[in-house]
Structures are given as C-alpha cells and as structure tokens.
Write a protein that holds these residues in place. Structure first.
Motif, PDB file in Angstrom:
ATOM      1  N   ALA A 143       0.831  -1.205   0.000  1.00 40.58           N
ATOM      2  CA  ALA A 143       0.000   0.000   0.000  1.00 40.58           C
ATOM      3  C   ALA A 143       0.867   1.258   0.000  1.00 40.58           C
ATOM      4  O   ALA A 143       0.572   2.230  -0.709  1.00 40.58           O
ATOM      5  CB  ALA A 143      -0.924  -0.004   1.216  1.00 40.58           C
ATOM      6  N   ALA A 144       1.946   1.242   0.792  1.00 42.30           N
ATOM      7  CA  ALA A 144       2.846   2.396   0.847  1.00 42.30           C
ATOM      8  C   ALA A 144       3.488   2.649  -0.515  1.00 42.30           C
ATOM      9  O   ALA A 144       3.548   3.795  -0.992  1.00 42.30           O
ATOM     10  CB  ALA A 144       3.923   2.171   1.903  1.00 42.30           C
ATOM     11  N   ALA A 145       3.962   1.587  -1.156  1.00 40.81           N
ATOM     12  CA  ALA A 145       4.599   1.743  -2.467  1.00 40.81           C
ATOM     13  C   ALA A 145       3.596   2.216  -3.511  1.00 40.81           C
ATOM     14  O   ALA A 145       3.893   3.101  -4.329  1.00 40.81           O
ATOM     15  CB  ALA A 145       5.230   0.417  -2.889  1.00 40.81           C
ATOM     16  N   THR A 146       2.390   1.645  -3.487  1.00 43.93           N
ATOM     17  CA  THR A 146       1.362   2.034  -4.457  1.00 43.93           C
ATOM     18  C   THR A 146       0.975   3.495  -4.289  1.00 43.93           C
ATOM     19  O   THR A 146       0.839   4.237  -5.279  1.00 43.93           O
ATOM     20  CB  THR A 146       0.121   1.141  -4.288  1.00 43.93           C
ATOM     21  OG1 THR A 146       0.497  -0.234  -4.442  1.00 43.93           O
ATOM     22  CG2 THR A 146      -0.938   1.491  -5.323  1.00 43.93           C
ATOM     23  N   PHE A 147       0.784   3.905  -3.049  1.00 47.88           N
ATOM     24  CA  PHE A 147       0.422   5.293  -2.760  1.00 47.88           C
ATOM     25  C   PHE A 147       1.486   6.248  -3.289  1.00 47.88           C
ATOM     26  O   PHE A 147       1.184   7.244  -3.965  1.00 47.88           O
ATOM     27  CB  PHE A 147       0.247   5.447  -1.248  1.00 47.88           C
ATOM     28  CG  PHE A 147      -0.155   6.820  -0.792  1.00 47.88           C
ATOM     29  CD1 PHE A 147      -0.888   7.677  -1.603  1.00 47.88           C
ATOM     30  CD2 PHE A 147       0.201   7.267   0.480  1.00 47.88           C
ATOM     31  CE1 PHE A 147      -1.258   8.947  -1.168  1.00 47.88           C
ATOM     32  CE2 PHE A 147      -0.160   8.525   0.926  1.00 47.88           C
ATOM     33  CZ  PHE A 147      -0.888   9.369   0.093  1.00 47.88           C
ATOM     34  N   ARG A 148       2.737   5.949  -3.034  1.00 50.15           N
ATOM     35  CA  ARG A 148       3.823   6.845  -3.427  1.00 50.15           C
ATOM     36  C   ARG A 148       4.046   6.861  -4.936  1.00 50.15           C
ATOM     37  O   ARG A 148       4.289   7.922  -5.521  1.00 50.15           O
ATOM     38  CB  ARG A 148       5.105   6.442  -2.685  1.00 50.15           C
ATOM     39  CG  ARG A 148       5.100   6.921  -1.243  1.00 50.15           C
ATOM     40  CD  ARG A 148       5.912   6.055  -0.307  1.00 50.15           C
ATOM     41  NE  ARG A 148       5.877   6.623   1.042  1.00 50.15           N
ATOM     42  CZ  ARG A 148       4.846   6.490   1.873  1.00 50.15           C
ATOM     43  NH1 ARG A 148       3.779   5.803   1.491  1.00 50.15           N
ATOM     44  NH2 ARG A 148       4.877   7.042   3.074  1.00 50.15           N
ATOM     45  N   ILE A 149       3.969   5.712  -5.564  1.00 47.91           N
ATOM     46  CA  ILE A 149       4.140   5.675  -7.017  1.00 47.91           C
ATOM     47  C   ILE A 149       2.980   6.395  -7.703  1.00 47.91           C
ATOM     48  O   ILE A 149       3.178   7.113  -8.695  1.00 47.91           O
ATOM     49  CB  ILE A 149       4.257   4.218  -7.500  1.00 47.91           C
ATOM     50  CG1 ILE A 149       5.574   3.608  -6.991  1.00 47.91           C
ATOM     51  CG2 ILE A 149       4.200   4.146  -9.019  1.00 47.91           C
ATOM     52  CD1 ILE A 149       5.726   2.131  -7.296  1.00 47.91           C
TER      53      ILE A 149
END
Length: 539
Positions: A18-24
């Motif tokens: 979720a963190a990676a998806t949000f940031r990308i």
C-alpha cells in the motif's frame, strides 16, 4: 483474539504494498517541477554527466560551484545516467521506492524501541501503517528535492545507533561482551557514515548527528548515576574505588564509540571540504548558509530584519525570494513588523530607494533575466544588486538612524511551522485561515482542514508514544526518548530563528512521530483489551 506470526507478516506485506502504491501513484499523477531548488539540482546533475563539472551554470563556461552540497545532484546524475538526462519521472519512481523503504525502517525502529517484548510486533505494524499513509512525506516523492533521501538516511542512522546501543549494553559473559562491543563499534561507524552522507544531501541534517552525540554523552552520565545509586544500595559493592573504576570503563567505552562515530562522520565530508579548499581556497565543509558563491553579496542586514517579524510562509516569496527582482510594497508588510512609527518611516524610505533603483534598472534587469532564463535561481542570488537596507541619498540628506529591535518570537515561529497544514506541493496547497480565503476550485475547504487534523493527530499520538516510553521506566526506552526529543528540539530551534521559516523543513519529524505513534498504538490497544480480559475471567 491472538494474531499469529503469519497474519502479522501478511499485514506488514500489505502495508508495504500500500505504501509503495500510494507513493508511485502520487509520483505519477502529481509530479511537481515547481521548486527552483529542484531545477538547480537537475542542472547540476546534467552538468556532471555532460560537462564533467560540478556547476549550477546553465551556459558556458560552467564555473565550479559550491552553493549546493553534492549528495542530491550525484543521486540525480546516477538516475539520469540510467534512464535519461531529463527523466525526472524515473527519479520520482526511485524516490517513491526509497520512501517505501523508509517506512520499513520506521517499523524496524518502532520494534526496537518498544520496551514491552510482547508489543514489539504490534508497534512495528502500527508505525508502518502511520508511515505508509502519511501524506506529508509521500508528496516529496513527486518533487525534485532532498526530503526523501534525508528521511531515509535519518531513520537509517537512528537504526544503526539503536543497534550500536543494544550491542554495547547486553549482559553476557566477558568474552561475549567483548564481541558485542566490537560489533557496537562497527555500528557506530556505520551510523557516522550514514550521518555524514545525510549531511551531503542537506546540511541541516548535522543536527541529527548532534542529537546522537548528545544522547551518547547523556547515556554515559546517566549510566554512571545509575551505577552509583545501585552501589549505594548494595553493601557488598561499597568498596573504595570500585565505582570510579567502573565509571572509567563506562566513559572509556563511550569515548571510543563517540570518536569512531565522529571520525566516520568527518570522513564522508572530507573530500568535499578538500575540493572546496583547492578550488575556492575556502574552508567550507558544508554549503554557504545563503547559497552564495564566494564574493557574492548577501543582504545580511535585511535578512536580520526579516527574522524579527517574518513568521508566515506566505511572506517568504515576496520578501525574500523576490529580492533584487521585484519591487517591495511597504503596504504588504504586516503592522507587527514595526517596533515604532519611526521604524516604519525608516523602512519606507529604504524600500522606496530600493524600488526606485529597480525602476531605473528595468532594462538591465530584463536583459539579465533573458540571459539567465534557464536558471532562475541565479537572479535570486545575484550579488551586485542593491541591498534594500542601503540608500543612494547623500549622507547629509539621509534621515537619522532608527533602531529596529523587535524581538524574534521563536515560539510563535515554531508553532506556526509545526501546526501548518503541511500541504506544500499538493495541488491544494495553502493555509487554513482565514476560511473565507479558501479556494473552492481546488477543494481547499475539504483538504486543508483534513491535513490540519492529520497534523494534530500525528502530534498527539507522537506525544502519547513519548509518554509511554517515559512511563515504562526502562533505561533504554528513556534513551530513545532523549534521542527523539533532541532531534526534534534542535531542528525546531534552528528553523525558528532563520529568515525563511518554511514548514517543509519540519517534514523530517513525521517519520519520528510515526515511530512513537506505533508504540502508542500498541500500548493503547493493550490497555483497551484489559477490561475485556478481566470480564472474561470473572465469567
């Protein structure tokens, strides 16, 4: 209901995704090339690759520069060399992944800092969740600025320091103690290297290194006091010279750790310092405070005057960044900037002289802007323009000097920076008050109250984490608390005293608040389950 290890791992993995998806997603959909600093960094990176010189010039002869530290330009150059010299999209994706890694380090730090062994995993998951959804740090993945790398290196430094402290305080047999002490020294060196590398990205990151050094010193003193109290309560240990000998051992180990930490830190900065001495004949281990080249004029008097009243980010651009390029209207200065009517008259006279010179030099300024359009920061840093604190009037016509001595309200500035909406670089950037000025086209009436509420929530849960660390009574927990407090207070003091108190300079606090918040969440969840457990027991 007990959560199994596999379930914890699954929750952690989902949060990382979720963190990676949000940031990308933010990096892709909300790219921001607006900051002038970002354009300077990008130009330096391209010059490194194409001209093989560290320069901020956009045109020949590409003179060497020292206005920025080399860390971030070198990072950009590395990404550009792989994905293309102007591919800021690739930079944003890489930064998004690095910021995701920072979330993982935040979870690890919360795991180590939680004094309750049974709540360590819960603390890590709570901290990871807070870091994963934090919008204040996420947005910097979409900007060409140093914040993402600074946060990563700051948290990595604190992880290394934590491991160093843990290795040096284990209660084992003598041989194992020696082995652990050697490992602790290795971690101190790693921490020093990471701290020095962080300074190469942002010079103010040295405050985190200072916080570590003060924590190490405080730990030594605290340990001696604890040992002394323990010896006083134990008749068998009341031997003459026993405590001084042990104190010497504690101080010796602490001194060795501090020396290795400092040497590793200094080693990272040494090449940059030597380069500046050879090229510019100046001892400059960091970057100039005002980003000026050697010999360039800095309006120090004007900057000192700004420090006495400028406490809102909205005043920074028109009164600081636009200096030497745009006129300054005395009506735009808030009334509280003046200590007396005489001071206002004096400032009005100075600004009129500055504005008149701006009008006289309009054609020259236009030509200069055309020549330097590729690098707008050169206009801002131009050294030959007039200081608004100076006047061209003959000495006989000048008015008597008036003291301008309003006090710097550091507490007000600190409060303003901390409790800002921290919406910088989001499409709805702005201030919450007054409500009548909110822009409904960007839905500020929705987003700014939400961001203000999130700022308050992260602050409150961070304070709760501090309280739990202190209340635990654990020596280690209170040491982590000391480290966090020093890291926050030192940075807050510095940026509340400079002429441009921008709230973005406090974004490094949110990873630390996430760590503390994770600890608080774990402890609060434990407290809320106690009544239910007691009820079940009575049944």
């Amino acid at each position: 209901m007990l959560i199994t290890r596999k379930q914890w791992l699954l929750i952690g993995a989902l949060l990382v995704v979720a963190a990676a998806t949000f940031r990308i997603a933010v990096a892709h959909w909300l790219p921001n090339d607006g900051p002038d600093d970002g354009r300077v960094y990008a130009q330096m990176a391209r010059n490194l690759l194409e001209q093989h010189v560290f320069s901020h010039d956009a045109q020949p002869p590409y003179q060497p520069s020292l206005i920025r530290l080399p860390g971030y330009p070198v990072f950009l150059a590395g990404v550009y060399s792989i994905f293309g010299h102007t591919n800021n999209g690739a930079v944003r994706v890489v930064q998004a992944l690095i910021d995701t890694a920072t979330c993982g380090l935040i979870a690890l730090l919360a795991f180590y800092w939680q004094p309750n062994e049974k709540r360590k995993v819960a603390s890590a998951i709570g901290a990871l969740a807070l870091a994963a959804v934090c919008p204040f740090t996420t947005i910097y993945a979409a900007t060409i600025l140093t914040e993402v790398l600074t946060n990563f290196l700051m948290v990595a430094t604190f992880v290394a320091v934590t491991l160093a402290f843990r290795r040096s305080t284990t209660e084992d047999i003598e041989e194992e103690k020696k082995r652990n002490f050697k490992r602790a020294l290795l971690w101190w060196m790693v921490a020093g290297l990471l701290g020095g590398l962080n300074v190469l990205f942002r010079p103010d990151s040295g405050l985190f290194v200072a916080a570590v050094g003060l924590t190490l010193a405080g730990t030594m003193i605290w340990s001696v006091i604890r040992r002394k109290r323990s010896a006083e309560n134990d008749p068998k240990r009341r031997r003459r010279f026993a405590l001084p000998a042990h104190s010497k051992k504690l101080f010796a180990s602490g001194l060795i750790s501090g020396v290795l930490f400092s040497v590793a830190f200094a080693a990272v900065l040494t090449p940059w310092t030597i380069r500046n001495w050879r090229v510019f004949h100046q001892f400059q281990p960091l970057a100039p405070a005002h980003g000026e080249m050697p010999g360039e004029f800095v309006p120090r008097g004007y900057n000192l005057w700004l420090r006495t009243w400028l406490d809102d980010e909205s005043y920074i651009a028109p009164f600081l960044w636009s200096l030497d390029t745009d006129p300054i209207d005395i009506d735009d200065v808030p009334p509280y900037a003046f200590d007396s009517p005489e001071e206002k008259k004096r400032v009005t006279t100075l600004l009129e002289a500055y504005n008149n010179e701006q009008d006289t030099d309009t054609d020259a300024d236009a030509d200069s802007k055309t020549d330097n359009s590729a690098n707008p920061d050169e206009d801002k840093d131009e050294s030959d323009n007039k200081n608004p604190n100076e006047s061209d009037q003959p000495e006989s016509d000048q008015k008597p000097q008036v003291e301008m001595t309003p006090q710097i309200d550091a507490l007000k500035r600190a409060h303003t920076m901390w409790f800002d909406t921290h919406s910088q670089y989001w499409p709805f950037v702005g201030t919450l008050l007054p409500f009548s000025d909110l822009d409904h086209t960007t839905h500020q009436q929705i987003w700014l109250p939400l961001f203000a509420g999130l700022t308050a929530a992260y602050t409150l849960i961070g304070l709760a984490g501090m309280w739990f660390l202190w209340n635990s009574g654990s020596f280690d927990a209170r040491r982590w608390l000391l480290l966090v407090v020093l890291a926050i207070v030192l940075r807050l003091i510095l940026f509340s005293l400079i002429e441009n108190p921008e709230p973005r300079y406090l974004v490094e606090f949110f990873p630390l608040l996430s760590v503390l918040g994770g600890i608080a969440i774990a402890q609060i969840s434990k407290l809320t389950r106690k009544p239910q457990m007691d009820t079940d027991k009575h049944r």
